[in-house]
Design a protein around this motif. Structure first.
Motif, mmCIF file in Angstrom:
data_model
loop_
_atom_site.group_PDB
_atom_site.id
_atom_site.type_symbol
_atom_site.label_atom_id
_atom_site.label_comp_id
_atom_site.label_asym_id
_atom_site.label_seq_id
_atom_site.Cartn_x
_atom_site.Cartn_y
_atom_site.Cartn_z
ATOM 1 N N LYS A 188 0.848 -1.188 0.000
ATOM 2 C CA LYS A 188 0.000 0.000 0.000
ATOM 3 C C LYS A 188 0.883 1.237 0.000
ATOM 4 C CE LYS A 188 -3.737 2.251 2.597
ATOM 5 N NZ LYS A 188 -4.621 2.145 3.790
ATOM 6 N N LEU A 189 0.596 2.149 -0.910
ATOM 7 C CA LEU A 189 1.280 3.438 -0.955
ATOM 8 C C LEU A 189 0.247 4.551 -0.829
ATOM 9 C CD1 LEU A 189 4.132 4.698 -3.220
ATOM 10 C CD2 LEU A 189 1.979 5.976 -3.200
ATOM 11 N N LYS A 190 0.562 5.531 -0.005
ATOM 12 C CA LYS A 190 -0.310 6.697 0.130
ATOM 13 C C LYS A 190 0.557 7.939 0.166
ATOM 14 C CE LYS A 190 -4.251 8.540 2.713
ATOM 15 N NZ LYS A 190 -5.175 8.321 3.875
ATOM 16 N N THR A 191 0.216 8.928 -0.645
ATOM 17 C CA THR A 191 1.013 10.142 -0.721
ATOM 18 C C THR A 191 0.133 11.356 -1.000
ATOM 19 O OG1 THR A 191 2.895 11.186 -1.865
ATOM 20 C CG2 THR A 191 1.472 9.780 -3.202
ATOM 21 N N VAL A 192 0.579 12.504 -0.519
ATOM 22 C CA VAL A 192 -0.064 13.776 -0.825
ATOM 23 C C VAL A 192 0.923 14.582 -1.656
ATOM 24 C CG1 VAL A 192 -1.042 15.905 0.093
ATOM 25 C CG2 VAL A 192 -1.439 13.738 1.283
ATOM 26 N N ILE A 193 0.482 15.013 -2.837
ATOM 27 C CA ILE A 193 1.367 15.641 -3.828
ATOM 28 C C ILE A 193 0.736 16.933 -4.340
ATOM 29 C CG2 ILE A 193 2.711 15.234 -5.936
ATOM 30 C CD1 ILE A 193 1.985 12.280 -5.742
ATOM 31 N N ARG A 194 1.570 17.822 -4.819
ATOM 32 C CA ARG A 194 1.101 18.973 -5.600
ATOM 33 C C ARG A 194 2.104 19.222 -6.711
ATOM 34 N NH1 ARG A 194 1.684 24.385 -6.198
ATOM 35 N NH2 ARG A 194 3.193 24.765 -4.538
ATOM 36 N N MET A 195 1.608 19.422 -7.927
ATOM 37 C CA MET A 195 2.510 19.803 -9.011
ATOM 38 C C MET A 195 2.989 21.222 -8.758
ATOM 39 S SD MET A 195 4.228 19.204 -11.657
ATOM 40 C CE MET A 195 3.627 17.541 -11.925
ATOM 41 N N GLY A 196 4.305 21.417 -8.864
ATOM 42 C CA GLY A 196 4.882 22.742 -8.665
ATOM 43 C C GLY A 196 5.014 23.473 -9.984
ATOM 44 N N THR A 197 6.126 24.149 -10.186
ATOM 45 C CA THR A 197 6.330 24.874 -11.436
ATOM 46 C C THR A 197 6.687 23.896 -12.546
ATOM 47 O OG1 THR A 197 8.625 25.273 -10.808
ATOM 48 C CG2 THR A 197 7.040 27.011 -10.320
ATOM 49 N N ILE A 198 6.246 24.227 -13.761
ATOM 50 C CA ILE A 198 6.460 23.341 -14.899
ATOM 51 C C ILE A 198 6.479 24.182 -16.172
ATOM 52 C CG2 ILE A 198 3.968 22.854 -15.064
ATOM 53 C CD1 ILE A 198 4.715 20.013 -16.032
#
Length: 270
Positions: free
Chosen positions: A109-119
């Motif tokens: 099980k994998l759980k993560t909180v992410i946000r795309m930054g600058t791109i």
């Protein structure tokens, strides 16, 4: 007066260090190995990885954003990777710091909180970025049966950020009639038709969860919409070993392209 001033400085320094520690991301890196695109050393694990905040070469590609308490992964087309896409990525390891491999039956099980930054942007379109993968490999005896040069397999699952949407791509058998050791050959597997979650995350934080069991893998976005992988293709793949990868895998070789992804939490359970 001098003693009071010295004491004040010590208290101030301790408060500053404590505040920095509180803002730094609380992500356990002890079960991961880091790959960066360039440097005198491009793979780090153990104590070398634990000291990432004081390593200048790692800091070019993985660093803390203390204002958001996030771990940032940065990638751009590398001079050393002219013919392939560039990644700054963690690869799951076992407790001894060596390669891990688990089957669907063993589960994960994998759980993560992410946000795309600058791109970067080109022709009003962002490049795709792979954030999470379920990598795979042949067992040693499987590789020997088909005289494979190595035990590498394509990832069973790739999870992309694509212009604000979260999209999935998985593997399926080129034909369900393929059986036995023929399944150990890479050309026996092809990409599925893909899947896109309806919710658009854009540049907001989102929660991603992967729950792997013997009979299915469930991918969940923001504790809501799910995608389930199961059935005959899943059963055929279940004999292989798997592991997680996560970070920023830029799907562009264009000059000037770049991306960074911010991770706020990252947990893996077996």
């Amino acid at each position: 007066m001098k003693k009071k001033y010295t004491c004040f400085l010590l208290v101030f320094a301790f408060a500053a260090i404590s505040s920095y520690g509180q803002r730094a991301p609380k992500i356990d890196l002890s079960m991961w190995k880091l790959s960066i695109p360039e440097g005198s050393q491009t793979t780090y694990a153990g104590q070398d990885l634990a000291n990432y905040s004081s390593n200048i070469e790692i800091q070019r590609f993985m660093f803390n954003d203390n204002s958001e308490r996030a771990l940032v992964f940065y990638a751009y087309p590398s001079v050393k990777s002219k013919n392939s896409y560039t990644r700054t990525e963690l690869k799951e390891q076992n407790s001894f710091g060596t390669e891990i491999g688990w089957t669907f039956r063993e589960g994960a099980k994998l759980k993560t909180v992410i946000r795309m930054g600058t791109i970067s942007k080109n022709d009003d379109k962002y490049p795709r970025v792979i954030l999470v993968q379920m990598g795979s490999r042949l067992k040693e005896e499987q590789a020997e049966k088909v005289n494979a040069n190595d035990n590498n397999l394509p990832p069973f699952l790739k999870i992309y950020w694509d212009n604000g949407k979260i999209k999935l791509r998985s593997k399926k058998a080129a034909s369900l009639s393929i059986t036995g050791s023929d399944l150990y050959k890479e050309n026996s597997w092809v990409d599925d038709d893909g899947f896109a979650f309806k919710e658009k995350v854009d540049f907001d934080k989102f929660t991603l969860e992967i729950n792997v069991t013997a009979d299915r893998t469930v991918v969940t976005l923001n504790n809501g919409e799910t995608k389930v992988y199961s059935g005959e293709d899943y059963r055929k793949w279940s004999q292989f070993e798997n592991f997680f990868r996560t970070g920023c895998y830029l799907q562009s070789r264009e000059a000037g392209a770049f991306a960074n992804a911010k991770y706020f939490t990252l947990e893996v359970v077996h």
